[in-house]
Enzyme design. Structure first.
Site, PDB file in Angstrom:
ATOM      1  N   CYS A  46     -47.807  -5.167 -35.677  1.00 14.38           N
ATOM      2  CA  CYS A  46     -48.654  -4.189 -35.232  1.00 14.38           C
ATOM      3  C   CYS A  46     -49.659  -3.610 -36.364  1.00 14.38           C
ATOM      4  CB  CYS A  46     -48.056  -2.832 -34.478  1.00 14.38           C
ATOM      5  SG  CYS A  46     -47.121  -3.518 -33.103  1.00 14.38           S
ATOM      6  N   HIS A  79     -51.762   5.743 -36.580  1.00 14.23           N
ATOM      7  CA  HIS A  79     -51.282   4.786 -35.753  1.00 14.23           C
ATOM      8  C   HIS A  79     -50.947   5.434 -34.229  1.00 14.23           C
ATOM      9  CE1 HIS A  79     -49.089   1.084 -34.829  1.00 14.23           C
ATOM     10  NE2 HIS A  79     -48.167   1.855 -34.591  1.00 14.23           N
ATOM     11  N   LYS A 114     -55.081   5.435 -29.353  1.00  9.18           N
ATOM     12  CA  LYS A 114     -54.198   5.100 -28.326  1.00  9.18           C
ATOM     13  C   LYS A 114     -54.052   5.671 -26.965  1.00  9.18           C
ATOM     14  CE  LYS A 114     -51.668   2.139 -31.839  1.00  9.18           C
ATOM     15  NZ  LYS A 114     -51.925   2.827 -33.184  1.00  9.18           N
ATOM     16  N   PHE A 168     -43.355  -3.245 -36.456  1.00  7.19           N
ATOM     17  CA  PHE A 168     -42.244  -3.764 -36.285  1.00  7.19           C
ATOM     18  C   PHE A 168     -41.920  -5.149 -37.537  1.00  7.19           C
ATOM     19  CE2 PHE A 168     -41.008  -3.596 -31.646  1.00  7.19           C
ATOM     20  CZ  PHE A 168     -40.867  -2.286 -31.697  1.00  7.19           C
ATOM     21  N   HIS A 177     -51.815   0.711 -26.618  1.00  5.13           N
ATOM     22  CA  HIS A 177     -51.527   0.023 -28.046  1.00  5.13           C
ATOM     23  C   HIS A 177     -51.436  -1.654 -27.707  1.00  5.13           C
ATOM     24  CE1 HIS A 177     -49.546  -1.321 -31.660  1.00  5.13           C
ATOM     25  NE2 HIS A 177     -48.442  -0.640 -31.502  1.00  5.13           N
ATOM     26  N   GLU A 180     -45.049   9.348 -38.935  1.00  5.14           N
ATOM     27  CA  GLU A 180     -46.481   9.367 -39.202  1.00  5.14           C
ATOM     28  C   GLU A 180     -46.778  10.780 -39.991  1.00  5.14           C
ATOM     29  OE1 GLU A 180     -48.813   7.730 -36.402  1.00  5.14           O
ATOM     30  OE2 GLU A 180     -50.229   7.341 -37.963  1.00  5.14           O
TER      31      GLU A 180
END
Lengths: 399, 430, 86
Positions: free
Chosen positions: B176, B316, B348, B412, B353, B327
């Site tokens: 990602c 993010h 997002k 990930f 996403h 975050e």
């Protein structure tokens, strides 16, 4: 370059691989991993059977594809070989850069089968990362606590060199230690049909005649699987800690071929010239070339012509030990780098198993099926990824 | 002009943008969507989602032929490659660059993707395996271009052929964070002098049963299936997972002096970029956001920009419980008190996403925020989470002088990336 | 159907996540948590998913956390399977 880890069809571990490679050993054989009888191609370079439970912690086994298991084993070997204990390094001092081409395809096939034959709830919690291209960098970083920069490059077989070049970039940018290399495997039915779809896979039945680059009988390549991981370190800090050095990455370049049918020249020759310039090495100083050795006549011709153009009449020895392992996708070029560093160490050029001589149309001094002793300081390693990717790397022997 | 230190690196300008996003094809439509605060999330329409835990996605209404691709391309190429080609063409047109004026040897491609040709692989697997009936598959049913789906490097190759690039070409696939890292990779190449112009960006088209199933298995995606339009709720107290998306953004990145010489319009300068691994867990995040904070610090350090200069953080903000907490902690750890004074938003909330692509879509949003001095909002933010206590620009876009922007990604594998973009005029004013 | 036991959970954990914290032998592990045995959230989710597929029961969220004890997990499977049998 201070550490080497290898999981190859011809041997697990640096010396096992090197002994076999030096002796011209070949691991190309009929596929045993699955029933390949109904496919047009039936040969591969398979990593010898081993029990992953003996080499990896049990919790990693259910969540990893074979190619990740190879990568983890090779990374551990490479770190051990370099004498690096990651916990002893400063917090962000170690990074990981890997190349991947296929991802965890066998794991993915299992989960696709679960999904389509049984239903979505049968898909593993590990699928979300086990098959994606980034998995090896993540798993290596986690296992060894390496928290510096991470990167994953996909350029098919060229990736092995592109990753090492990126590792060099990270080292230059201030990360003292980088674990780098490539790992690939797609020896499951779904991976196999996908690989042979490219039309370049050899359909010949006899293992010793299936992958014969540069020869009259060239008829494609044999796919293989494996991992090759290296430790790239800042030269000064490697020296300061008294590390044994195999040699240095002296130069590199990557180019891309023009669109098919454009009439423009292919990019391999340019990559070689740029890599030599980057290394500040003249063609006369190159002692050996580890060829990409596509095994497809047209591509062999391109490579032979590029070498001829750069090296002229001079008969620089050209070798392709990968005829004993098959083409390992992202692991392949990195495995060639390993062979090249060990060739510089032992002053011997490993042979090109099964290939006795180059076709007269390819004016290169191909090293045949026997090793050749030689004085070696500088080697050139070439790699091409399907689609038009070219990479060239110049390495030098440790002073 | 800022002096760039003893080892002068080349500066990197963003001179063209191309976007395919849910609810918006093209950069102009994209920016309108983001600044309007509309959401493009809906019940999955590509297949029947009813067997799945999460049934919501942000889908693109994309017709490849209407967007200029041939029928042959629309059949052969994976959807993600189609997005990338359309974006690359838009970005080049937008930049005003004449490709004939660019040395092909100095033109490269850096394309990010997290999951490659997932849609095609899922579809073709079904065909060759008779819907998973057999482990052995039927080679007679394999399409000839299956290899291009196997190796996502084919994505970069297609784009390179389309634009005539013969310099460094690669796919970057760091889950990602691919979208940030691919742009970062291109930035590195121009900066060190390996290329003059890079076509850089990222694409993903992951909305297929296998992707939905794998995120279901780890409960990462939302279950707000009854209210798809409000299902993506970054930083909101009621968030319960991310909404899967798709799309692409591609940029023309140019060596600064080259862009200046040809009088190009510069959206922004990429001033700094850094990545770190958390070495913690393949899917889990350390609650203190330590490594993301370090990536932020490193990127600012490279940019030689103080934390207090940051005008906006494009987060993010995936909308999972752990990410948004992680975050928020990372922003506080890296920016200190300035974190509380800095608007933070997650697009997002509007476009979902899109895995590897989203990082590039977010860079596009950052470049446009700098150009227009408008900060896109976090849609659906209505209820404060005590652990997420920053200014998330709820619901409505905000007009504000925006010169320095931070964009971050987390993925990930433990990847943490940070990029700093600045207004082209800003360094001079300094 | 035989009642779900610690042995069943042991086998399940070995299959889907190995033994990260050392051997699972012995009954003393019943009152330890998954986390103490080295399992992460993915391991517990995977175990719960396999229980769902094999026994057709959905476990409550609270026993599928890493902080849950193995006993709570085993008890929950038993309770659910028995409820199903009735």
């Amino acid at each position: 370059m201070t550490g080497i880890g290898v999981v190859a069809p011809t041997g697990i571990g640096r010396e096992e691989y090197w002994e076999a490679t030096r002796a011209g050993g070949s691991a190309i054989a009929p596929i045993t991993r699955f029933d390949a009888s109904k496919y047009r191609a039936r040969l591969a370079g398979q990593v010898p059977d081993f029990d992953p439970a003996e080499r990896l912690p049990s919790h990693l086994l259910p969540q990893t594809d074979p190619m990740t298991q190879y990568a983890l084993i090779a990374a551990e070997h490479a770190l051990d070989d370099a004498g690096i204990i990651p916990e002893q390094l400063p917090e962000y001092a170690a990074g990981v850069v890997t190349a991947a081409a296929y991802g965890g395809f066998e794991f993915g096939q299992g989960e696709l089968q679960n999904l389509w034959s049984k239903g979505g709830e049968y898909v593993s919690a590990y699928q979300s990362f086990a098959w994606f291209y980034a998995v090896n960098t993540g798993q290596i970083s986690i296992r060894h606590g390496m928290r510096g920069p991470g990167r994953v490059i996909v350029t098919e077989q060229a990736g092995g060199l592109d990753a090492v070049a990126q590792a060099r970039r990270q080292v230059r940018g201030g990360t003292p230690v980088v674990v780098t290399g490539g790992a690939d495997s797609a020896l499951c039915p779904w991976g196999w049909v996908s690989q042979i779809a490219n039309g370049r896979v050899s359909l010949r039945e006899e293992p010793h005649r299936a992958y014969l680059p540069f020869s009259r009988e060239a008829c494609g390549y044999v796919p293989g699987e494996g991992a090759a991981l290296l430790i790239v370190e800042d030269a000064d800090s490697a020296h300061a800690r008294g590390a044994r050095r195999y040699g240095e990455v002296a130069g590199y370049a990557a180019t891309f071929d023009p669109p098919p049918g454009s009439g423009r020249p292919p990019g391999l020759e340019r990559a070689i010239r740029m890599a030599l310039a980057d290394a500040e090495v003249t063609p006369q100083e190159v002692d050996v070339v580890f060829a990409d050795a596509a095994g497809v006549p047209d591509l062999d011709a391109v490579e032979a012509a590029a070498l001829r153009a750069v090296f002229g009449e001079r008969e620089v020895p050209v070798t392709a030990p990968k005829t004993g392992t098959g083409r390992l996708a992202s692991a392949g070029a990195c495995l060639d780098l390993v062979a090249a560093f060990l060739a510089l160490r032992d002053q011997v050029i490993p042979p090109t198993p099964n290939v006795t001589r180059a076709h007269v149309a390819h004016p290169i001094a191909l090293v045949g099926p026997e090793p050749v002793s030689a004085s070696l300081q500088t080697a050139l390693v070439l790699a091409r990824g399907i689609g038009g990717f070219n990479a060239a790397m110049v390495i030098r022997r440790a002073a | 002009m800022t002096v760039r230190g003893p080892h002068a690196h080349h500066r990197v300008a963003v001179t063209g943008i191309g976007v395919v996003a849910p609810g918006a094809i093209g950069t102009k439509a994209f920016w309108e969507l983001l600044t309007s605060g509309r959401t493009a999330t809906r019940r999955i329409s590509f297949f029947d989602p009813s067997p799945f835990r999460s049934q919501v996605a942000a889908e693109c209404d994309f017709d490849p032929v209407a967007e200029g691709l041939t029928v042959e391309q629309s059949q052969r190429l994976d959807r993600a490659v189609q997005f990338a080609l359309v974006c690359a063409r838009e970005a080049i047109a937008d930049s005003g660059l004449t490709l004939g004026d660019v040395d092909p040897y100095r033109l490269g491609v850096s394309l990010g993707t997290a999951v490659g040709a997932t849609m095609s692989l899922d579809r073709e697997y079904c065909v060759v395996s008779h819907r998973g009936k057999y482990w052995e598959v039927d080679p007679e049913r394999a399409v000839p271009h299956l290899f291009d789906y196997l190796v996502p490097s084919s994505f970069a190759a297609e784009v390179a052929w389309d634009v005539g690039a013969e310099g460094p070409v690669s796919v970057i696939s760091t889950g990602c964070t691919s979208g940030l890292d691919a742009v970062g990779h291109a930035w590195e190449l121009i900066r060190e002098g390996s290329a003059d112009v890079m076509i850089a960006g990222a694409t993903d088209a992951p909305i297929s049963p296998i992707t939905v199933a794998c995120f279901d298995a780890i409960k990462a995606t939302t279950t707000l299936n009854d209210d798809p339009e409000h299902a993506s709720r970054p930083f909101d107290a009621r968030r319960d997972g991310f909404v899967l998306g798709e799309g692409a953004a591609v940029f023309v990145l140019e060596e600064w002096e080259r862009a200046r010489r040809r009088g190009a319009t510069v959206y922004a300068e990429i001033a700094g970029f850094a990545t770190r691994c958390n070495a913690y867990h393949m899917t889990g995040l350390r609650p203190d956001g330590r490594e993301m904070a370090e990536a932020i610090r490193a990127s600012l350090d490279i940019a030689r920009i103080p934390t207090t200069a940051i005008d906006y953080i494009n987060a993010h903000g995936s909308g999972t419980r752990q990410n948004d907490r992680h975050e928020t902690a990372a922003f506080k750890a890296s920016l200190g008190d300035h974190a509380y004074a800095t608007p933070v938003s997650s697009i997002k909330s509007m476009i979902g996403h899109s895995l590897g692509a989203i990082g590039s879509l977010e860079v596009a949003a950052c470049a446009l925020a700098i150009t227009h001095n408008v900060i896109p909002p976090t849609a659906n933010w209505t209820e404060r989470d005590p652990e997420c206590d920053l200014d998330y620009v709820p619901v409505t876009a905000r007009e504000q002088q925006t010169d320095v922007v931070l964009s971050v990604g987390s993925g990930f594998g433990g990847f943490q990336s940070a990029m700093v973009l600045s207004d082209p005029e800003w360094a001079c004013r300094d | 159907m035989e009642a779900f036991t610690l042995d069943d959970l042991r086998a399940l954990l070995r299959e889907c996540a190995g033994e990260p914290g050392g051997s699972l032998d012995g009954d003393h592990i019943l009152d330890t948590t998954f986390a103490e045995l080295g399992y992460d959230s993915l391991a517990v989710m995977e175990a719960a998913a396999r229980v769902r597929r094999r026994y057709g029961v959905v476990l409550p969220e609270e026993v599928t956390q890493v902080e849950s004890t193995l006993r709570a997990f085993v008890d929950a499977v038993r309770a659910q399977t028995q409820a199903q049998a009735v």
